[in-house]
Motif scaffolding. Structure first.
Motif: not given
Length: 71
Positions: A25, A28-29, A32, A37-41, A43-44
């Protein structure tokens, strides 16, 4: 000095599995944000923190089929 049953611990201990998951994880932080990709900062990073805390708890709890080979 390694514990006598280190191979068994690596294969079966939840704490080891959770530490590996936390490492993935964290990786991934880092990776990513380079992808569109629409992933909030963060989260990982948050998931990694939760997983690390779970690994700490798992390390303290007795785990099925795990015995302490060291006196």
């Amino acid at each position: 000095m390694l514990i006598a049953n280190w191979r068994q611990v690596l294969k079966r201990a939840w704490s080891v599995r959770l530490i590996i998951a936390a490492g993935l994880l964290s990786g991934a932080e880092v990776v990513l944000p380079l992808l569109p990709l629409p992933i909030p900062a963060g989260i990982f990073a948050a998931l990694s923190a939760v997983t690390t805390a779970a690994a700490f708890i798992a390390r303290l709890l007795a785990q099925k089929d795990m015995t302490d080979a060291n006196p």
